[in-house]
Design a protein around this motif. Structure first.
Motif, short mmCIF file in Angstrom:
data_model
loop_
_atom_site.label_atom_id
_atom_site.label_comp_id
_atom_site.label_asym_id
_atom_site.label_seq_id
_atom_site.Cartn_x
_atom_site.Cartn_y
_atom_site.Cartn_z
N SER A 1 0.83 -1.21 0.00
CA SER A 1 0.00 0.00 0.00
C SER A 1 0.86 1.25 0.00
O SER A 1 0.56 2.22 -0.70
CB SER A 1 -0.93 0.02 1.22
N VAL A 2 1.92 1.23 0.77
CA VAL A 2 2.83 2.38 0.82
C VAL A 2 3.47 2.60 -0.55
O VAL A 2 3.52 3.72 -1.06
CB VAL A 2 3.91 2.19 1.91
N ARG A 3 3.94 1.53 -1.16
CA ARG A 3 4.58 1.64 -2.48
C ARG A 3 3.57 2.08 -3.54
O ARG A 3 3.89 2.87 -4.42
CB ARG A 3 5.23 0.32 -2.88
N ALA A 4 2.36 1.56 -3.46
CA ALA A 4 1.32 1.94 -4.42
C ALA A 4 1.01 3.43 -4.28
O ALA A 4 0.90 4.14 -5.28
CB ALA A 4 0.06 1.11 -4.20
N SER A 5 0.88 3.89 -3.05
CA SER A 5 0.62 5.32 -2.82
C SER A 5 1.75 6.17 -3.37
O SER A 5 1.51 7.22 -3.97
CB SER A 5 0.46 5.59 -1.32
N HIS A 6 2.97 5.72 -3.17
CA HIS A 6 4.11 6.49 -3.68
C HIS A 6 4.12 6.49 -5.21
O HIS A 6 4.48 7.50 -5.82
CB HIS A 6 5.44 5.99 -3.13
N ASN A 7 3.75 5.38 -5.85
CA ASN A 7 3.65 5.36 -7.31
C ASN A 7 2.72 6.46 -7.79
O ASN A 7 3.04 7.19 -8.75
CB ASN A 7 3.10 4.03 -7.82
N ILE A 8 1.57 6.58 -7.16
CA ILE A 8 0.58 7.59 -7.54
C ILE A 8 1.15 8.99 -7.32
O ILE A 8 1.04 9.87 -8.18
CB ILE A 8 -0.74 7.40 -6.77
N TYR A 9 1.78 9.19 -6.19
CA TYR A 9 2.38 10.50 -5.89
C TYR A 9 3.48 10.84 -6.90
O TYR A 9 3.54 11.96 -7.43
CB TYR A 9 2.95 10.51 -4.47
N ALA A 10 4.37 9.90 -7.14
CA ALA A 10 5.54 10.17 -7.98
C ALA A 10 5.19 10.38 -9.44
O ALA A 10 5.87 11.13 -10.15
CB ALA A 10 6.55 9.03 -7.84
N GLN A 11 4.14 9.74 -9.91
CA GLN A 11 3.83 9.84 -11.33
C GLN A 11 2.55 10.61 -11.62
O GLN A 11 2.57 11.63 -12.30
CB GLN A 11 3.74 8.44 -11.92
N HIS A 12 1.45 10.15 -11.10
CA HIS A 12 0.16 10.76 -11.43
C HIS A 12 0.01 12.16 -10.83
O HIS A 12 -0.47 13.07 -11.49
CB HIS A 12 -0.98 9.85 -10.99
N TYR A 13 0.39 12.30 -9.57
CA TYR A 13 0.28 13.61 -8.95
C TYR A 13 1.24 14.60 -9.61
O TYR A 13 0.88 15.76 -9.83
CB TYR A 13 0.54 13.53 -7.44
N GLN A 14 2.44 14.17 -9.95
CA GLN A 14 3.40 15.08 -10.60
C GLN A 14 2.90 15.48 -11.99
O GLN A 14 3.05 16.63 -12.41
CB GLN A 14 4.79 14.44 -10.67
N THR A 15 2.27 14.54 -12.70
CA THR A 15 1.67 14.87 -14.00
C THR A 15 0.57 15.91 -13.81
O THR A 15 0.48 16.89 -14.56
CB THR A 15 1.13 13.60 -14.68
N ARG B 1 8.32 13.95 -29.50
CA ARG B 1 8.56 13.64 -28.09
C ARG B 1 9.45 14.73 -27.50
O ARG B 1 10.56 14.95 -27.97
CB ARG B 1 9.22 12.28 -27.90
N VAL B 2 8.94 15.40 -26.49
CA VAL B 2 9.66 16.52 -25.88
C VAL B 2 10.19 16.19 -24.50
O VAL B 2 11.06 16.88 -23.99
CB VAL B 2 8.79 17.80 -25.84
N GLY B 3 9.66 15.14 -23.89
CA GLY B 3 10.13 14.80 -22.56
C GLY B 3 9.69 13.42 -22.13
O GLY B 3 8.82 12.80 -22.75
N GLN B 4 10.31 12.98 -21.06
CA GLN B 4 9.95 11.70 -20.47
C GLN B 4 10.21 11.76 -18.97
O GLN B 4 11.30 12.11 -18.54
CB GLN B 4 10.75 10.56 -21.11
N MET B 5 9.17 11.44 -18.20
CA MET B 5 9.29 11.39 -16.75
C MET B 5 9.54 9.94 -16.35
O MET B 5 8.83 9.04 -16.80
CB MET B 5 8.02 11.91 -16.09
N ILE B 6 10.56 9.75 -15.51
CA ILE B 6 10.95 8.41 -15.10
C ILE B 6 10.88 8.33 -13.58
O ILE B 6 11.51 9.13 -12.89
CB ILE B 6 12.38 8.07 -15.59
N THR B 7 10.12 7.37 -13.09
CA THR B 7 10.00 7.18 -11.65
C THR B 7 10.84 5.99 -11.22
O THR B 7 10.96 5.00 -11.94
CB THR B 7 8.54 6.97 -11.23
N ALA B 8 11.42 6.09 -10.03
CA ALA B 8 12.28 5.03 -9.50
C ALA B 8 11.49 4.14 -8.55
O ALA B 8 10.37 4.46 -8.18
CB ALA B 8 13.47 5.66 -8.77
N GLY B 9 12.11 3.07 -8.17
CA GLY B 9 11.51 2.18 -7.18
C GLY B 9 10.56 1.18 -7.80
O GLY B 9 10.25 1.23 -8.99
#
Length: 155
Positions: A7-21, A101-109
């Motif tokens: 759950s913690v990792r899933a929440s961080h996935n959303i924060y790191a990618q979807h929220y930043q988008t 293509r002008v950019g690419q966001m890459i999330t870790a973990g």
């Protein structure tokens, strides 16, 4: 312990990618956008969001499931004057030829709930590409340490 950690990792996935988008679209770009993963990007966003996957657009769902090429994407984006698409490349291997293509966001973990660790930003023309590159460079300075943003130079 495992479900809680997941759950913690899933929440961080959303924060790191979807929220930043969402932050990029609502605080920097401030215009209509096409996406393949509907959710955060629409929250408190006054601009039109074209859902290319089709969860939020019956027209897009029908077009996507029937199409043999990417012309349907071009048609829908032109109709709504959408000049930026933010997508997982693997979800849309057939993309409009005019996309730059002008950019690419890459999330870790570890990836738990996101559709991929790389999200690409595509402009439909050179003018939009330059604007988005400029905005992405500024936005990159505000990202969490485990989120990287590549800005691609070019035409």
């Amino acid at each position: 312990v495992w479900p809680q950690l997941r759950s913690v990792r899933a929440s961080h996935n959303i924060y790191a990618q979807h929220y930043q988008t969402h932050r990029f679209v609502t605080q920097h770009y401030r215009a209509a956008v096409a996406v393949n993963d509907l959710g955060w990007v629409t929250y408190r966003n006054p601009h039109y969001v074209l859902d290319l996957f089709g969860l939020g657009s019956r027209e897009a769902l029908k077009a996507r499931t029937r199409a043999k090429d990417a012309r349907w994407i071009d048609r829908l984006m032109k109709r709504r004057d959408v000049r930026l698409a933010i997508v997982y490349d693997a979800w849309f291997p057939k993309r409009p030829r005019r996309w730059i293509r002008v950019g690419q966001m890459i999330t870790a973990g570890p990836r738990v709930v996101s559709g991929g660790q790389r999200v690409s930003y595509y402009a439909v023309d050179r003018k939009t590409a330059e604007r988005v590159r400029r905005l992405l460079r500024r936005f990159a300075k505000t990202l969490p340490p485990d989120v990287k943003l590549r800005v691609y130079e070019g035409p």
